[in-house]
Scaffold this active site. Structure first.
Site: not given
Length: 157
Positions: A57-59, A64
């Site tokens: 989810g990041h990203f 990252i």
């Protein structure tokens, strides 16, 4: 803490870390600690891989490592060296207290080897403050000051 209450350890592998830190997957954020100088300074190592759950989810298109996890890895390194110096049979618990002056300079991505340099800058009773610098390939990617309280296992219950 006097030398009589400390052990001497120059490096800590994952088994040593699992013995002193309560963190487990997916929140154990250091793989090894080297260059340990008592509870004064050390360098934690975090091998960043795409398999870590936060990257979904990041990203998704450009993974990252979240800055908050870099700071947590710094704090785990500082806490671990404090606990590793205690004599066997005197377990302790580290409570993360403060984060000051956090700055993020560059993204940390899968494939990076994150070096977490921690140095004690202040101690009062059972509270220690550490200056922390995170680097990848010799380039500073983040920095912060973290403080933690160390209590005995009996005090934490």
């Amino acid at each position: 803490m006097s030398d009589a209450n400390q052990t001497k350890l120059e490096a800590a592998d994952i088994q040593d870390l699992l013995a002193v830190l309560p963190h487990r997957y997916p929140f154990l954020l250091i793989d090894r600690i080297v260059d340990i100088d008592g509870d004064v300074s050390a360098t934690g190592i975090k091998n960043v891989t795409i398999n870590e759950p936060h990257f979904t989810g990041h990203f998704p298109e450009k993974p990252i490592m979240p800055g908050v996890l870099i700071v947590e890895a710094m704090a785990q390194t500082a806490g671990a060296i404090s606990l590793l110096q205690r004599k066997t049979g005197r377990p302790g618990v580290v409570y993360f207290m403060t984060i000051d002056n956090a700055k993020f300079r560059r993204p940390v991505i899968p494939g990076d080897r994150l070096l977490l340099h921690v140095k004690k800058i202040k101690q009062r009773a059972n509270i220690s403050k550490y200056e922390c610098i995170a680097e990848v390939d010799g380039v500073k990617v983040a920095e912060a000051e973290v403080a933690a309280m160390i209590s005995t296992a009996e005090e934490s219950q």
